[in-house]
Design a protein around this motif. Structure first.
Motif, short mmCIF file in Angstrom:
data_model
loop_
_atom_site.label_atom_id
_atom_site.label_comp_id
_atom_site.label_asym_id
_atom_site.label_seq_id
_atom_site.Cartn_x
_atom_site.Cartn_y
_atom_site.Cartn_z
N VAL A 1 0.86 -1.19 0.00
CA VAL A 1 0.00 0.00 0.00
C VAL A 1 0.90 1.24 0.00
O VAL A 1 1.71 1.41 0.91
CB VAL A 1 -0.94 -0.03 1.22
CG1 VAL A 1 -1.85 1.18 1.23
CG2 VAL A 1 -1.75 -1.34 1.23
N CYS A 2 0.75 2.08 -1.03
CA CYS A 2 1.69 3.17 -1.29
C CYS A 2 1.05 4.55 -1.26
O CYS A 2 -0.14 4.71 -1.56
CB CYS A 2 2.32 2.99 -2.67
SG CYS A 2 3.12 1.39 -2.91
N GLY A 3 1.88 5.53 -0.98
CA GLY A 3 1.48 6.93 -1.04
C GLY A 3 1.70 7.50 -2.43
O GLY A 3 2.04 6.77 -3.38
N GLU B 1 3.91 -1.37 8.02
CA GLU B 1 2.59 -1.93 8.31
C GLU B 1 1.66 -1.90 7.09
O GLU B 1 0.54 -2.40 7.15
CB GLU B 1 1.93 -1.18 9.48
CG GLU B 1 2.58 -1.46 10.82
CD GLU B 1 3.92 -0.74 10.99
OE1 GLU B 1 4.07 0.40 10.53
OE2 GLU B 1 4.84 -1.36 11.56
N HIS B 2 2.11 -1.30 6.01
CA HIS B 2 1.31 -1.23 4.79
C HIS B 2 1.72 -2.28 3.77
O HIS B 2 1.56 -2.12 2.57
CB HIS B 2 1.37 0.19 4.20
CG HIS B 2 0.59 1.16 5.02
ND1 HIS B 2 1.14 1.83 6.08
CD2 HIS B 2 -0.70 1.54 4.94
CE1 HIS B 2 0.21 2.59 6.63
NE2 HIS B 2 -0.91 2.43 5.97
N LEU B 3 2.25 -3.37 4.27
CA LEU B 3 2.60 -4.54 3.49
C LEU B 3 1.65 -5.65 3.94
O LEU B 3 1.54 -5.93 5.14
CB LEU B 3 4.05 -4.92 3.78
CG LEU B 3 4.61 -6.17 3.11
CD1 LEU B 3 4.66 -6.00 1.61
CD2 LEU B 3 6.00 -6.45 3.66
N THR C 1 -3.49 -7.90 7.32
CA THR C 1 -4.32 -6.73 7.03
C THR C 1 -3.57 -5.44 7.34
O THR C 1 -2.60 -5.45 8.09
CB THR C 1 -5.64 -6.77 7.84
OG1 THR C 1 -6.49 -5.71 7.42
CG2 THR C 1 -5.40 -6.68 9.33
N THR C 2 -4.03 -4.36 6.73
CA THR C 2 -3.51 -3.04 7.07
C THR C 2 -4.32 -2.49 8.24
O THR C 2 -5.41 -2.98 8.54
CB THR C 2 -3.65 -2.06 5.88
OG1 THR C 2 -5.02 -2.00 5.48
CG2 THR C 2 -2.79 -2.47 4.70
N ALA C 3 -3.79 -1.47 8.89
CA ALA C 3 -4.55 -0.79 9.94
C ALA C 3 -5.85 -0.28 9.32
O ALA C 3 -5.85 0.26 8.23
CB ALA C 3 -3.75 0.36 10.52
N VAL D 1 -10.03 2.29 2.74
CA VAL D 1 -8.66 2.62 2.33
C VAL D 1 -8.46 4.12 2.58
O VAL D 1 -9.19 4.94 2.03
CB VAL D 1 -8.42 2.28 0.84
CG1 VAL D 1 -7.04 2.75 0.39
CG2 VAL D 1 -8.60 0.78 0.60
N PRO D 2 -7.49 4.50 3.42
CA PRO D 2 -7.28 5.91 3.75
C PRO D 2 -7.00 6.78 2.53
O PRO D 2 -6.46 6.31 1.51
CB PRO D 2 -6.05 5.88 4.68
CG PRO D 2 -6.01 4.50 5.21
CD PRO D 2 -6.56 3.62 4.13
#
Length: 185
Positions: free
Chosen positions: A46-48, A57-59, A66-68, A92-93
């Motif tokens: 999960v990338c910015g 933690e976004h792996l 899971t992600t936060a 998803v933020p």
């Protein structure tokens, strides 16, 4: 269902209003071997906006399911797919620009290996009910030097989500993935 080619992209939410999320499913087969068999492991990063992982933690993979917030969840596999990741768009933020989906040869399971024996690799995008929206059959290449492969990515385009088919191989495996995504693997 639409079939894709490497480098192509397709709208998801713009063409499917109200789509709450997707199942990203990956699969492959391997040529049987009398010796050590390469074992593939999938992951989602999960990338910015800079294209790098937001944090370790976004792996999402078998050891971090899971992600936060739970917007991206490793779901294992089912009969037709080796691995599945569920993405719930509302969870998803907003700082997430893309989610990349990869597989790598896990050297800890069966020793060093490559994609040489991997055949029929694919990634498919399905609705939460399992009905398929898109499919990308990764072109077969000389995989004797490839140790990781980026199959595709979900990405934000304005207020919508799209999918891009990639099929990008990494000869340097997880080291190359870690460098590209700013991770310490």
């Amino acid at each position: 269902m639409a079939s894709m080619v490497a480098g192509s992209n397709a709208p998801l939410t713009a063409e499917n209003p109200g789509l709450p999320g997707v199942i990203i499913a990956m699969g492959w087969s391997a040529v049987p071997s009398n010796g050590p068999q390469s074992e593939l492991t999938s992951m989602a990063i999960v990338c910015g906006a800079d294209g790098r992982a937001l944090s370790p933690e976004h792996l999402v993979f078998f050891n971090q399911l899971t992600t936060a917030g739970g917007g991206v969840r490793f779901a294992g596999g089912e009969a037709r797919d080796a691995e599945q990741v569920d993405v719930e768009f509302a969870r998803v933020p907003a700082d997430v620009a893309k989610i990349s989906f990869l597989a790598y040869v896990d050297p800890e399971l069966r020793g060093p290996g490559t994609f040489a024996a991997v055949r029929s690799a694919y990634i498919r995008v399905a609705r939460p009910d399992g009905s398929e929206l898109l499919r990308f059959d990764v072109p077969e290449m000389h995989g004797d030097r490839i140790k990781a492969m980026m199959f595709g990515e979900l990405y934000r385009h304005r207020d919508d989500w799209k999918f891009r088919a990639l099929g990008q191989g990494y000869e340097n495996g997880l080291v190359g993935v870690a460098q590209d995504f700013g991770l310490d693997l």
